[in-house]
Design a protein around this motif. Structure first.
Motif, short mmCIF file in Angstrom:
data_model
loop_
_atom_site.label_atom_id
_atom_site.label_comp_id
_atom_site.label_asym_id
_atom_site.label_seq_id
_atom_site.Cartn_x
_atom_site.Cartn_y
_atom_site.Cartn_z
N HIS A 86 0.99 -0.79 -0.18
CA HIS A 86 0.26 0.16 0.13
C HIS A 86 0.80 1.13 -0.06
O HIS A 86 2.36 1.08 0.45
CB HIS A 86 -1.61 0.44 1.21
N PRO A 87 0.43 2.20 -1.03
CA PRO A 87 1.13 3.68 -0.81
C PRO A 87 1.88 3.96 0.58
O PRO A 87 2.50 4.91 0.87
CB PRO A 87 0.47 4.82 -1.56
N SER A 88 0.46 3.71 1.88
CA SER A 88 0.64 4.48 3.39
C SER A 88 0.95 3.01 3.70
O SER A 88 0.02 2.45 4.85
CB SER A 88 -0.48 5.39 3.99
N PRO A 89 2.06 2.47 4.18
CA PRO A 89 1.57 1.22 4.54
C PRO A 89 1.17 0.98 5.99
O PRO A 89 1.03 0.26 6.27
CB PRO A 89 3.64 0.71 3.98
N LEU A 90 1.96 2.11 6.71
CA LEU A 90 1.72 1.50 8.73
C LEU A 90 0.17 1.47 8.41
O LEU A 90 -0.26 2.71 8.58
CB LEU A 90 2.34 2.84 8.98
N MET A 91 -0.60 0.80 9.25
CA MET A 91 -1.65 0.19 9.51
C MET A 91 -2.32 1.13 10.75
O MET A 91 -2.02 0.35 11.77
CB MET A 91 -2.57 -1.10 9.22
N MET A 92 -2.51 2.14 10.42
CA MET A 92 -2.51 3.28 12.33
C MET A 92 -3.42 2.66 12.54
O MET A 92 -3.81 2.69 14.19
CB MET A 92 -3.41 4.51 11.74
N ASP A 93 -5.09 1.62 12.54
CA ASP A 93 -5.17 1.11 13.71
C ASP A 93 -5.82 0.31 14.24
O ASP A 93 -6.19 -0.83 14.60
CB ASP A 93 -7.21 0.39 12.23
N SER A 94 -3.98 -0.28 13.73
CA SER A 94 -3.03 -1.67 14.54
C SER A 94 -2.63 -1.19 15.48
O SER A 94 -1.94 -2.16 16.13
CB SER A 94 -2.85 -2.63 13.28
N VAL A 95 -2.18 0.16 15.60
CA VAL A 95 -1.30 -0.53 16.83
C VAL A 95 -2.00 -0.19 18.45
O VAL A 95 -2.57 0.40 18.07
CB VAL A 95 -0.88 1.92 16.54
N ARG A 96 -1.29 -0.91 18.63
CA ARG A 96 -0.80 -0.91 20.78
C ARG A 96 0.00 -0.67 21.34
O ARG A 96 1.02 -0.39 20.49
CB ARG A 96 -1.30 -2.23 20.82
N ARG A 97 0.38 -0.34 22.25
CA ARG A 97 1.76 0.59 23.38
C ARG A 97 1.34 -0.55 24.61
O ARG A 97 0.19 -0.94 24.96
CB ARG A 97 1.75 1.73 23.63
N TYR A 98 2.20 -1.27 24.91
CA TYR A 98 2.70 -1.36 25.80
C TYR A 98 3.55 -1.00 26.80
O TYR A 98 4.30 -0.61 26.31
CB TYR A 98 2.53 -3.22 26.21
N ARG A 99 3.33 -1.72 28.42
CA ARG A 99 4.71 -1.12 28.68
C ARG A 99 5.93 -1.99 29.60
O ARG A 99 5.45 -3.54 29.30
CB ARG A 99 4.08 -0.24 30.40
N VAL A 100 7.59 -1.89 28.64
CA VAL A 100 7.47 -2.80 29.59
C VAL A 100 7.95 -3.81 30.26
O VAL A 100 8.45 -4.88 29.50
CB VAL A 100 9.65 -1.35 28.56
N ARG A 101 8.33 -2.41 31.15
CA ARG A 101 7.90 -3.39 32.41
C ARG A 101 6.31 -4.25 32.59
O ARG A 101 6.88 -5.13 33.52
CB ARG A 101 8.17 -2.47 33.72
N ASP A 102 6.01 -4.76 31.90
CA ASP A 102 4.75 -5.62 32.34
C ASP A 102 4.89 -7.01 32.08
O ASP A 102 4.14 -8.09 31.64
CB ASP A 102 3.59 -5.15 31.47
N PHE A 103 6.36 -7.12 31.05
CA PHE A 103 6.81 -8.44 30.51
C PHE A 103 7.87 -9.02 30.97
O PHE A 103 9.09 -7.94 31.17
CB PHE A 103 6.43 -7.90 28.95
N GLU A 104 8.26 -10.15 30.97
CA GLU A 104 9.42 -10.86 30.67
C GLU A 104 10.58 -10.70 29.99
O GLU A 104 12.03 -10.08 29.59
CB GLU A 104 10.13 -11.78 31.31
N THR A 105 9.63 -10.71 28.22
CA THR A 105 10.13 -10.63 27.18
C THR A 105 9.87 -10.04 26.03
O THR A 105 8.34 -9.61 26.27
CB THR A 105 11.22 -11.80 26.62
N LEU A 106 9.76 -9.12 25.13
CA LEU A 106 9.96 -9.24 23.64
C LEU A 106 9.12 -9.87 23.71
O LEU A 106 7.86 -9.61 23.01
CB LEU A 106 10.73 -8.61 23.00
N ALA A 107 8.84 -11.15 23.37
CA ALA A 107 8.45 -12.49 22.72
C ALA A 107 6.94 -12.37 23.41
O ALA A 107 5.58 -12.73 22.78
CB ALA A 107 9.08 -14.11 22.91
#
Length: 339
Positions: free
Chosen positions: A28-49
């Motif tokens: 797509h010419p505008s490749p970022l799908m803005m409606d799919s964006v979510r944010r998480y706090r790093v400290r809430d997880f042990e790993t990126l996976a």
């Protein structure tokens, strides 16, 4: 070209405090799908996976490839120890654990830099009287991309023979160069605390606290136990002169460092300012000493006066740049913004 039947690419913008996820439609010419964006706090997880698995569970999405923009130096394109964050990330481990066909690791400011070609004028604001850069004017252009968040990110962005190339750096960790008598006093105090003093010690969220403590000591005033948000809130209200002075001082030092990077990288076409702390600092950059110290480069002052400085106002520049990298990684041409 539509790619509505293609499985999208997972994007991640991983900093010291937060990780943001989204999907890219690489056709797509505008490749970022803005409606799919979510944010998480790093400290809430042990790993990126674990954070990726939570994102997939929360959204119902899936992906077969990923572009991970991470705040740290990428070793051999394979691993990164995140700066200001306990996570260590391995591309191969993510492929094996999550079933990705390919995981591409890049420095977070490589992604911030690659966002620039996709940015239209609606997402750019001049910092100073200069016009916005005209990215279509010349086949050879060089820019600086930099900005404060949990740390200070720096990248170079080059246009060469019709191709955008990003130069990944750790320029935020370059040593601080004092330019004024007050800078020298600040440097003495931060040197006593930290030993070596990098630019990042001042130009980031926690840098506000470092500067506040140093300026309080210089003024002989008792320092409060303020966090960065306290300092900027009191500066905005005008009720605490020391907090006002702190933000003004950061803006000036930011300008000096930005100008030094133009000289170092040959970024004569402009500086793009970005980062999580930028929206808070922007009024002080536009009306304070940022441009004066940016231009105060001795025999190069007249040249520096012509170099534009531009604030990136897109809500997710890191993910936008990761989407651009996903397009290129898929072997497709990048379609730059035309306005």
């Amino acid at each position: 070209m539509s790619s509505q039947h293609a499985i999208p690419t997972l994007l991640a913008d991983l900093g010291g405090t937060n990780v943001r996820f989204a999907l890219a439609d690489t056709g797509h010419p505008s490749p970022l799908m803005m409606d799919s964006v979510r944010r998480y706090r790093v400290r809430d997880f042990e790993t990126l996976a674990e954070a990726i698995q939570q994102y997939f569970a929360d959204t119902g999405h899936t992906a077969r490839a990923a572009v991970i923009a991470a705040a740290g130096r990428i070793a051999n394109g394979e691993t990164v120890q995140i700066t200001n964050n306990p996570w260590a990330v391995s591309a191969r481990n993510l492929e094996q654990k999550l079933g990705f066909g390919r995981v591409k690791l890049v420095n977070d400011f490589a992604a911030q830099g690659m966002a620039v070609p996709l940015l239209g004028t609606a997402h750019l604001t001049s910092v100073g009287p200069q016009s916005l850069p005209r990215r279509s004017d010349s086949p050879t252009q060089t820019y600086v991309v930099m900005g404060p968040g949990t740390g200070l990110g720096v990248a170079g962005l080059l246009l060469r023979e019709g191709h955008w190339v990003v130069l990944e750096t750790e320029g935020g960790h370059a040593g601080f160069a004092a330019h004024t008598a007050e800078d020298v006093e600040i440097l003495h105090r931060l040197n006593a605390r930290f030993g070596r003093v990098s630019n990042e010690r001042m130009i980031c969220g926690n840098g506000l606290v470092n500067l506040y403590l140093a300026l309080a000591d210089i003024a002989g005033q008792p320092a409060e136990q303020y966090n960065p948000e306290d300092i900027t809130a009191r500066a905005e209200s005008g009720g605490d002169p020391l907090c006002v002075r702190t933000v003004e001082t950061l803006a000036g030092i930011f300008g000096s460092v930005a100008g030094d990077l133009v000289l170092s990288l040959g970024g004569w076409n402009g500086v793009y300012l970005t980062g999580g702390v930028l929206p808070i600092l922007l009024p002080w950059l536009q009306h304070g000493g940022f441009r004066e110290r940016f231009e105060a480069k001795g025999r190069f002052r007249e040249t520096m006066e012509q170099v534009p400085t531009v604030a990136v106002m897109h809500p997710e520049p890191g993910l936008l740049g990761a989407a651009a990298l996903a397009v290129l990684d898929a072997g497709l041409p990048l379609q730059p913004a035309t306005d």
